[in-house]
Design a protein around this motif. Structure first.
Motif, PDB file in Angstrom:
ATOM      1  N   LYS A 210     -28.561  12.127 -15.556  1.00 10.75           N
ATOM      2  CA  LYS A 210     -28.498  11.535 -16.895  1.00 10.75           C
ATOM      3  C   LYS A 210     -27.437  10.431 -16.965  1.00 10.75           C
ATOM      4  N   GLY A 211     -27.723   9.399 -17.759  1.00 16.27           N
ATOM      5  CA  GLY A 211     -26.724   8.386 -18.087  1.00 16.27           C
ATOM      6  C   GLY A 211     -26.075   8.776 -19.408  1.00 16.27           C
TER       7      GLY A 211
ATOM      8  N   VAL B 295     -24.855   8.674 -23.400  1.00 16.58           N
ATOM      9  CA  VAL B 295     -25.570   8.449 -24.655  1.00 16.58           C
ATOM     10  C   VAL B 295     -24.549   8.243 -25.767  1.00 16.58           C
ATOM     11  N   THR B 296     -24.780   7.254 -26.614  1.00 17.45           N
ATOM     12  CA  THR B 296     -23.872   6.991 -27.742  1.00 17.45           C
ATOM     13  C   THR B 296     -24.038   8.080 -28.808  1.00 17.45           C
ATOM     14  N   THR B 297     -22.907   8.558 -29.336  1.00 12.31           N
ATOM     15  CA  THR B 297     -22.961   9.520 -30.443  1.00 12.31           C
ATOM     16  C   THR B 297     -22.228   8.924 -31.632  1.00 12.31           C
TER      17      THR B 297
ATOM     18  N   ASN C  41     -25.694  15.271 -26.107  1.00 12.69           N
ATOM     19  CA  ASN C  41     -25.108  15.998 -24.974  1.00 12.69           C
ATOM     20  C   ASN C  41     -24.841  17.454 -25.321  1.00 12.69           C
TER      21      ASN C  41
ATOM     22  N   PRO D 259     -22.142  11.371 -15.520  1.00 12.46           N
ATOM     23  CA  PRO D 259     -20.731  11.019 -15.408  1.00 12.46           C
ATOM     24  C   PRO D 259     -19.926  11.545 -16.599  1.00 12.46           C
TER      25      PRO D 259
ATOM     26  N   PRO E 214     -20.273   0.892 -25.063  1.00 15.37           N
ATOM     27  CA  PRO E 214     -21.196  -0.084 -25.667  1.00 15.37           C
ATOM     28  C   PRO E 214     -20.755  -1.545 -25.513  1.00 15.37           C
TER      29      PRO E 214
ATOM     30  N   TYR F 212     -19.703  -3.050 -23.063  1.00 18.20           N
ATOM     31  CA  TYR F 212     -20.092  -3.620 -21.765  1.00 18.20           C
ATOM     32  C   TYR F 212     -21.601  -3.529 -21.500  1.00 18.20           C
TER      33      TYR F 212
ATOM     34  N   VAL G  53     -19.839  -2.568 -15.392  1.00 15.81           N
ATOM     35  CA  VAL G  53     -19.028  -1.347 -15.230  1.00 15.81           C
ATOM     36  C   VAL G  53     -19.235  -0.719 -13.862  1.00 15.81           C
ATOM     37  N   ASN G  54     -18.321   0.192 -13.542  1.00 15.85           N
ATOM     38  CA  ASN G  54     -18.319   0.860 -12.243  1.00 15.85           C
ATOM     39  C   ASN G  54     -19.479   1.872 -12.161  1.00 15.85           C
TER      40      ASN G  54
ATOM     41  N   TYR H 275     -14.810  -4.446 -11.903  1.00 14.47           N
ATOM     42  CA  TYR H 275     -13.564  -4.954 -12.499  1.00 14.47           C
ATOM     43  C   TYR H 275     -12.435  -3.928 -12.557  1.00 14.47           C
TER      44      TYR H 275
HETATM   45  P1  NAD Z   1     -16.405   5.480 -22.908  1.00 15.31           P
HETATM   46  O1  NAD Z   1     -16.280   6.403 -21.735  1.00 15.31           O
HETATM   47  O2  NAD Z   1     -17.735   4.901 -23.161  1.00 15.31           O
HETATM   48  O3  NAD Z   1     -15.370   4.278 -22.702  1.00 15.31           O
HETATM   49  C1  NAD Z   1     -13.957   4.517 -22.666  1.00 15.31           C
HETATM   50  C2  NAD Z   1     -13.287   3.434 -21.835  1.00 15.31           C
HETATM   51  O4  NAD Z   1     -13.572   3.644 -20.453  1.00 15.31           O
HETATM   52  C3  NAD Z   1     -13.787   2.064 -22.181  1.00 15.31           C
HETATM   53  O5  NAD Z   1     -12.669   1.269 -22.357  1.00 15.31           O
HETATM   54  C4  NAD Z   1     -14.583   1.595 -21.015  1.00 15.31           C
HETATM   55  O6  NAD Z   1     -14.222   0.282 -20.776  1.00 15.31           O
HETATM   56  C5  NAD Z   1     -14.127   2.473 -19.860  1.00 15.31           C
HETATM   57  N1  NAD Z   1     -15.268   2.881 -19.033  1.00 15.31           N
HETATM   58  C6  NAD Z   1     -16.191   3.802 -19.345  1.00 15.31           C
HETATM   59  N2  NAD Z   1     -17.093   3.906 -18.351  1.00 15.31           N
HETATM   60  C7  NAD Z   1     -16.705   3.034 -17.405  1.00 15.31           C
HETATM   61  C8  NAD Z   1     -17.237   2.676 -16.119  1.00 15.31           C
HETATM   62  N3  NAD Z   1     -18.354   3.253 -15.624  1.00 15.31           N
HETATM   63  N4  NAD Z   1     -16.604   1.725 -15.420  1.00 15.31           N
HETATM   64  C9  NAD Z   1     -15.500   1.141 -15.886  1.00 15.31           C
HETATM   65  N5  NAD Z   1     -14.938   1.434 -17.066  1.00 15.31           N
HETATM   66  C10 NAD Z   1     -15.544   2.381 -17.817  1.00 15.31           C
HETATM   67  O7  NAD Z   1     -15.842   6.271 -24.173  1.00 15.31           O
HETATM   68  P2  NAD Z   1     -15.905   5.922 -25.727  1.00 15.31           P
HETATM   69  O8  NAD Z   1     -15.710   4.454 -25.936  1.00 15.31           O
HETATM   70  O9  NAD Z   1     -14.990   6.880 -26.356  1.00 15.31           O
HETATM   71  O10 NAD Z   1     -17.379   6.321 -26.150  1.00 15.31           O
HETATM   72  C11 NAD Z   1     -18.477   5.415 -26.276  1.00 15.31           C
HETATM   73  C12 NAD Z   1     -19.697   6.222 -26.679  1.00 15.31           C
HETATM   74  O11 NAD Z   1     -20.081   7.099 -25.603  1.00 15.31           O
HETATM   75  C13 NAD Z   1     -19.481   7.109 -27.902  1.00 15.31           C
HETATM   76  O12 NAD Z   1     -20.613   7.023 -28.715  1.00 15.31           O
HETATM   77  C14 NAD Z   1     -19.336   8.502 -27.328  1.00 15.31           C
HETATM   78  O13 NAD Z   1     -19.739   9.503 -28.214  1.00 15.31           O
HETATM   79  C15 NAD Z   1     -20.259   8.415 -26.130  1.00 15.31           C
HETATM   80  N6  NAD Z   1     -19.977   9.393 -25.039  1.00 15.31           N
HETATM   81  C16 NAD Z   1     -21.042   9.890 -24.394  1.00 15.31           C
HETATM   82  C17 NAD Z   1     -20.848  10.753 -23.318  1.00 15.31           C
HETATM   83  C18 NAD Z   1     -22.061  11.275 -22.598  1.00 15.31           C
HETATM   84  O14 NAD Z   1     -23.158  10.807 -22.838  1.00 15.31           O
HETATM   85  N7  NAD Z   1     -21.914  12.235 -21.717  1.00 15.31           N
HETATM   86  C19 NAD Z   1     -19.549  11.071 -22.918  1.00 15.31           C
HETATM   87  C20 NAD Z   1     -18.468  10.515 -23.593  1.00 15.31           C
HETATM   88  C21 NAD Z   1     -18.691   9.664 -24.672  1.00 15.31           C
END
Ligand code: NAD
Length: 347
Positions: free
Chosen positions: A68-69, A71-73, A83, A261, A267, A269, A275-276, A316
Motif C-alpha cells: 500500500k501507498g 493515503v491522506t486523512t 488506515n 511505509p 501532498p 510533493y 520524494v524518497n 533530495y
Molecule cells: P508526511 O509523512 O506525509 O510528511 C511529513 C514530512 O516528511 C514532510 O515534510 C515530507 O516532506 C517528509 N516526507 C514524507 N515522506 C517522504 C519521503 N518518502 N521522502 C522524503 N520526505 C518525505 O506526514 P504529514 O504531512 O503529517 O501527513 C500528510 C498526510 O498523510 C495526512 O493526511 C496524514 O493523515 C497522512 N498519513 C497517512 C499515512 C498512511 O497512509 N499510512 C501515514 C501518515 C500520515
C-alpha cells in the motif's frame, strides 16, 4: 514458477509514485507478481463515493497480502482514516516498523537497528469518541485495552524476536498514571514474557522511553506497545534511523498482511517525482520476507544500501548536506528506483 498475486493500493499524494518505484524494484528480483491494483483514499471517493471500497477488502481477503501507498486523512473532520479502518476491519493487529540506519546516511546515529511493534486495533485509536456536553466544550476518546488483544501483540513481539534472532523485548506503557488500561497491558506483558526465558524482557514508561531512545538507542532491540504510543515512537525511531524517507512498515494479522511505509502522502510533493522511494521499496522487502523469499529480500536490502552509500543517485532528503560532507544534486524518485532495480538485477 509460482506467481504471487498481490493487492496493490497506490493511495494518493505521493503514493502512486512511490508504489510504482517499489513495483519496479520488486519485479527486478525476477519473482513473478500479478498486481491486483485498486484505488483507495481521495481517488476512490471520486469514483466509488467512499475512500475504502468493499472491493479493496475483498481483494485483500482473497490474496492475503498487499502493498500500500500512503493515503491522506482529513484533520478534525471528514472521512475516518482509511488506515485505521483497514487495520480494524481486517484485524491487522500488529503494526511492525523496523528502523535501521542505512550506510550511516541522513542520521546522527551509526547503528540503529530497532523494531517497534504496535498494537493496531484498539487503544486510543478505538474510534470511540463523543461529546460530553451539549455545547461541545468537552470531549472524550475511549482508550480500549483488552487482555486478549494485549496478549496477542505481546506474544507476536516475543515470537518475532525468536524468529529474527533478536535478544530483547521492551514493553512500553504508562501504568503509573493509567492504572487500569496501562496496568492491564503491563500485567499481560509480564505474564507473556515468562514463557520466553531465552529473550530478555524489560519495561519502560513511555516518557522515559522517548528520552532513552534519543540518548542511547543502541540499547534497544524490539519495542512492543499500545496503539498511540507505538505510532509516536515509530516516527521517533524513523527519525533516529534517517527519516521517514527510509522507514518501512507492515500491518500483520493472523491471515492477512499489508505492507506500507511509515510516512504519509506528503501532498506538497505529489506528482513531482521527488520524494524518497526507499520506505515503500523496503516495505516491499518486508513483504518478500513475509512470503518466505528471503534471498530476494536480501538483494533489495543490499541494493538499497549500495545506492545510498554511493550517494550518486539519491533523492533530495539524502542529497542534502548536514549529516554528511558530500552534498550532491538530488535525483528523482523514478531515477533512484531504477538505480536500485539495476543493482538488484545484477546481484
Ligand atoms: P508526511 O509523512 O506525509 O510528511 C511529513 C514530512 O516528511 C514532510 O515534510 C515530507 O516532506 C517528509 N516526507 C514524507 N515522506 C517522504 C519521503 N518518502 N521522502 C522524503 N520526505 C518525505 O506526514 P504529514 O504531512 O503529517 O501527513 C500528510 C498526510 O498523510 C495526512 O493526511 C496524514 O493523515 C497522512 N498519513 C497517512 C499515512 C498512511 O497512509 N499510512 C501515514 C501518515 C500520515
Amino acid at each position: 514458477m509460482t506467481t504471487y498475486r498481490i493487492t496493490l493500493l497506490p493511495g494518493d499524494g505521493v503514493g502512486p509514485e512511490v508504489t510504482a518505484a517499489a513495483v519496479t524494484v520488486l519485479e527486478a528480483t525476477g519473482i513473478d507478481f500479478e498486481w491486483d491494483t485498486l484505488e483507495i483514499g481521495e481517488s476512490a471517493i471520486e469514483k466509488h463515493d467512499t475512500p475504502l471500497p468493499e472491493a479493496v477488502l475483498e481483494s485483500l481477503r482473497k490474496n492475503k497480502i498487499g502493498l500500500k501507498g500512503p493515503v491522506t486523512t482529513p484533520i478534525g473532520s471528514g472521512f475516518r482514516s482509511v488506515n485505521v479502518a483497514l487495520r480494524q476491519k481486517l484485524d491487522l493487529y500488529a503494526c511492525v516498523r523496523p528502523a535501521r540506519s542505512i550506510a550511516g546516511e541522513g542520521t546522527r546515529y551509526e547503528n540503529i537497528d530497532l523494531v517497534v511493534i504496535r498494537e493496531a486495533t484498539e487503544g486510543l485509536y478505538s474510534g470511540v469518541e463523543h461529546w460530553v456536553d451539549r455545547n461541545h466544550d468537552a470531549a472524550e476518546t475511549i482508550n480500549i485495552i483488552t487482555r486478549k488483544n494485549s496478549e496477542r501483540i505481546v506474544r507476536y513481539a516475543f515470537e518475532y524476536a525468536r524468529r529474527e534472532g533478536r535478544k530483547k523485548v521492551t514493553g512500553v506503557h504508562k501504568a503509573n498514571i493509567m492504572k487500569l488500561t496501562g496496568g492491564l497491558f503491563q500485567e499481560v506483558f509480564r505474564n507473556v514474557a515468562k514463557n520466553y526465558p531465552d529473550i530478555v524482557s524489560e519495561e519502560r514508561l513511555i516518557d522515559n522511553m522517548c528520552m532513552q531512545l534519543v540518548k542511547k538507542p543502541e540499547e534497544y532491540d524490539i519495542i512492543v506497545t499500545t496503539n498511540l504510543f507505538g505510532d509516536i515512537i515509530s516516527d521517533l525511531t524513523s527519525g533516529l534511523a534517517g527519516g521517514l524517507g527510509i522507514a518501512p512498515g507492515g500491518n500483520i494479522g493472523d491471515e492477512i498482511a499489508l505492507f506500507e511505509p511509515v510516512h504519509g502522502s506528503a501532498p506538497k510533493y505529489a506528482g513531482q517525482d521527488k520524494v524518497n522511494p526507499v520506505a515503500e521499496i523496503l516495505s516491499g522487502e518486508l513483504m518478500l520476507k513475509h512470503l518466505g523469499k528471503r534471498e530476494a529480500a536480501e538483494k533489495i536490502w543490499n541494493a538499497v544500501r549500495e545506492v545510498i552509500k554511493e550517494k550518486k543517485v539519491v533523492t533530495y532528503d539524502l542529497a542534502l548536506p548536514g549529516y554528511t560532507l558530500r552534498p550532491v544534486s538530488p535525483s528523482k524518485t523514478s531515477e533512484m528506483a531504477a538505480e536500485i532495480a539495476r543493482k538488484v538485477e545484477k546481484m
